[in-house]
Design an enzyme around this catalytic site. Structure first.
Site, mmCIF file in Angstrom:
data_model
loop_
_atom_site.group_PDB
_atom_site.id
_atom_site.type_symbol
_atom_site.label_atom_id
_atom_site.label_comp_id
_atom_site.label_asym_id
_atom_site.label_seq_id
_atom_site.Cartn_x
_atom_site.Cartn_y
_atom_site.Cartn_z
ATOM 1 N N HIS A 125 0.826 -1.206 0.000
ATOM 2 C CA HIS A 125 0.000 0.000 0.000
ATOM 3 C C HIS A 125 0.862 1.259 0.000
ATOM 4 O O HIS A 125 0.686 2.152 -0.837
ATOM 5 C CB HIS A 125 -0.915 -0.009 1.231
ATOM 6 C CG HIS A 125 -1.801 1.193 1.346
ATOM 7 N ND1 HIS A 125 -3.115 1.187 0.973
ATOM 8 C CD2 HIS A 125 -1.557 2.449 1.814
ATOM 9 C CE1 HIS A 125 -3.651 2.373 1.182
ATOM 10 N NE2 HIS A 125 -2.717 3.166 1.705
ATOM 11 N N GLU A 126 1.796 1.330 0.944
ATOM 12 C CA GLU A 126 2.631 2.528 1.042
ATOM 13 C C GLU A 126 3.535 2.683 -0.179
ATOM 14 O O GLU A 126 3.846 3.809 -0.588
ATOM 15 C CB GLU A 126 3.459 2.495 2.327
ATOM 16 C CG GLU A 126 2.637 2.577 3.610
ATOM 17 C CD GLU A 126 1.704 3.778 3.639
ATOM 18 O OE1 GLU A 126 2.054 4.828 3.060
ATOM 19 O OE2 GLU A 126 0.615 3.665 4.229
ATOM 20 N N HIS A 131 1.796 4.611 -2.828
ATOM 21 C CA HIS A 131 2.006 6.050 -2.682
ATOM 22 C C HIS A 131 3.385 6.447 -3.209
ATOM 23 O O HIS A 131 3.542 7.484 -3.872
ATOM 24 C CB HIS A 131 1.893 6.449 -1.216
ATOM 25 C CG HIS A 131 0.507 6.397 -0.662
ATOM 26 N ND1 HIS A 131 -0.540 7.094 -1.204
ATOM 27 C CD2 HIS A 131 0.000 5.731 0.414
ATOM 28 C CE1 HIS A 131 -1.640 6.872 -0.495
ATOM 29 N NE2 HIS A 131 -1.335 6.033 0.493
ATOM 30 N N HIS A 165 3.456 6.780 -6.827
ATOM 31 C CA HIS A 165 2.808 8.022 -7.236
ATOM 32 C C HIS A 165 3.841 9.155 -7.313
ATOM 33 O O HIS A 165 3.773 10.020 -8.186
ATOM 34 C CB HIS A 165 1.708 8.363 -6.233
ATOM 35 C CG HIS A 165 0.677 9.316 -6.748
ATOM 36 N ND1 HIS A 165 -0.517 9.526 -6.118
ATOM 37 C CD2 HIS A 165 0.664 10.148 -7.819
ATOM 38 C CE1 HIS A 165 -1.233 10.420 -6.776
ATOM 39 N NE2 HIS A 165 -0.526 10.820 -7.817
#
Length: 545
Positions: free
Chosen positions: A500-501, A504, A507
């Site tokens: 999940h992290e 980011h 991104h």
């Protein structure tokens, strides 16, 4: 308006870094050059933590604030007609040095807040709030920005147009169109909220660290694995050894350790230590007065800006747009989910009653424990039986990085030559399928007393073509580090958190924007979780799993 844009610099940024910041600021008491005010010689312009000392941050931030003030003054003193170049772009680049320094400093305030860093933050926060108020309500500056927005906006293209819109609207949202009286009140509110947020930010980690549950006997830890018991012993030793073992409270309300802890009274202690860590139960760590005052000030801020409440003011920049849409969504979710949740709770309680008696009432601190036992009976598997497959080093390289390579063609090379702020960290150079450098990625996965709870992504430098800057991205987690010589094993939930992290992080790593303000995760707040949740889904794909 966001002053802390977190970036490092090349190109025009490098020119701005050469602007005078005073000799006193650039040199320390011992005569050495302040590395935060110098161009880094490391790849990507990475912060050189082998040279940066904790005492460097305050003078560097003070110098960077002075630098931005000088740059803003040049904009408002310009006698020429306001244009995108001499106003919007000039404003965008006015805080390059401050961005550079604060991106590093605020990385540490969250992940490695030593007493010196905490003390520096106390001094820095009011300085930055004062600067933010000063810029937000600089009428001459806003008049120039508004002139460009009114007269040049429709002629601009692409990111030039978007940057103009974002900057203009950020000033409006900060109160640039308010009456002088309301501006003064807004300044006071901003300053007070900043003070309160700093108090809360200092108090919560301290409360969490103080909320550990001390355990006198190994027998009380029955149900935990040998590795978990060893971790409890290690945690106790690192926190002063008031007892042979201790259970550390982590960020979430529920504590994962409750899944296996057989002793019900100890489960209750752990749960209550978690939920009461920062309330009036212990007056030394009571955050309620802080939160209450912040809520009142935010409500007033929303009303000053012409909104019914702060939620509507805050949500205007999101995809949801307003509190009604959010409440409607939550109401529908609650309506659909409540029957299932009640049925699941009833099933767990009935399962527990088989061994504990028909009068047993399931409590919040029981749920994880009996749910896990029920899962074991139904599926013949437990989280502890899965953990040996998830060595955190392997998950990162053979899971997270492998997925990014397969999906995006990214390659990762560890850079042991690049210094970090803590020895537990790792640094990787990220390149594309042709070997072209794209970014630096830092991972800081293990918990420690100087780190706040949770998991997050941020950057030491955002990507910007205007500044010639490639992204320098980091992930921070709070996994337990195994005793020396043992592998650090993580649960399936923690595996998903790493994916999940890193979503980011991707991104930020894959950002391809001209301007710093628009790059990376600078998107609507309720969209920013899409890349992370998308990347999280790769964790369960068989090829990666």
């Amino acid at each position: 308006m966001r002053l802390n844009k977190t970036l490092l610099t090349f190109g025009l940024a490098a020119v701005l870094l050469q602007m005078p910041t005073s000799t006193d600021a650039q040199t320390t008491a011992g005569g050495r050059q302040n590395p935060l005010l110098q161009k880094s010689s490391l790849p990507f312009g990475a912060p050189d933590f082998s040279k940066i000392q904790e005492s460097d941050y305050l003078p560097a931030i003070e110098a960077a604030i002075k630098n931005q003030r000088e740059n803003i003054q040049k904009i408002v003193s310009n006698k020429k007609k306001p244009t995108f170049q001499n106003t919007i772009l000039a404003y965008e680049e006015s805080g390059v040095l401050l961005d550079k320094v604060t991106s590093v400093f605020f990385g540490l305030t969250s992940a490695h807040k030593t007493p010196v860093i905490a003390e520096t933050q106390k001094k820095v926060s009011p300085l930055l709030t004062e600067l933010e108020n000063e810029i937000s309500f600089n009428q001459k500056l806003f008049e120039r920005i508004k002139y460009v927005y009114d007269n040049e906006y429709k002629k601009l293209k692409g990111e030039d147009q978007r940057l103009t819109e974002v900057i203009y609207k950020s000033f409006v949202r900060s109160g640039a169109l308010l009456s002088p009286e309301k501006m003064e009140r807004m300044k006071a509110i901003n300053s007070r909220i900043s003070e309160l947020q700093q108090q809360w930010g200092n108090l919560l980690p301290a409360a969490t660290n103080a909320a550990v549950v001390w355990v006198q006997n190994k027998e009380e830890l029955t149900g935990l694995s040998d590795a978990d018991i060893a971790q409890c012993k290690k945690d106790a030793e690192s926190r002063g050894g008031k007892a042979p073992y201790c259970i550390v409270i982590v960020n979430t309300t529920q504590q994962a350790i409750l899944t296996n802890l057989q002793n019900r009274e100890l489960r209750k202690k752990v749960y209550e230590a978690s939920i009461h860590r920062a309330d009036a139960t212990n007056p030394d760590y009571n955050t309620f007065p802080i939160v209450t005052e912040i809520a009142k000030l935010r409500a007033e801020k929303g009303q000053l800006m012409g909104y019914k409440n702060y939620a509507d003011y805050s949500l205007e920049k999101t995809m949801a747009k307003n509190s009604k849409n959010v409440n409607d969504f939550l109401s529908q979710l609650i309506k659909e989910y409540t029957p299932k949740a009640k049925a699941e709770t009833q099933a767990i309680e009935q399962y527990a009653q088989k061994t504990e008696g028909k009068d047993f009432k399931l409590q919040p601190y029981d749920r994880f424990y009996y749910s896990a036992k029920m899962k074991k009976e139904m599926l013949n598997i437990t989280d502890d039986e899965v953990k040996p497959y998830f060595n955190i080093d392997s998950v990162q390289v053979n899971g997270v990085f492998y997925a990014a390579h397969r999906v995006y063609g990214l390659n990762f090379k560890q850079r042991k030559d690049i210094p970090t702020y803590h020895p537990d960290m790792k640094v990787f150079e990220v390149s594309d399928k042709n070997g072209k450098p794209l970014a630096l990625f830092y991972s800081d996965y293990f918990r420690r007393p100087t780190k706040r709870g949770g998991a997050w992504m941020s950057s030491f430098a955002k990507q910007s073509k205007q500044r010639g800057q490639l992204p320098i991205i980091y992930n921070v987690c709070n996994n337990a580090k195994a005793p020396e010589g043992q592998p650090s094993l993580i649960t399936w939930d923690e595996v998903c958190t790493l994916f999940h992290e890193f979503g980011h992080a991707l991104h930020g790593i894959l950002s391809d924007c001209k301007y710093n303000t628009l790059s990376g995760t600078a998107v609507a707040r309720d969209f920013v979780e899409m890349p992370s949740q998308f990347n999280e889904s790769f964790a369960s794909i068989p090829e990666i799993f």
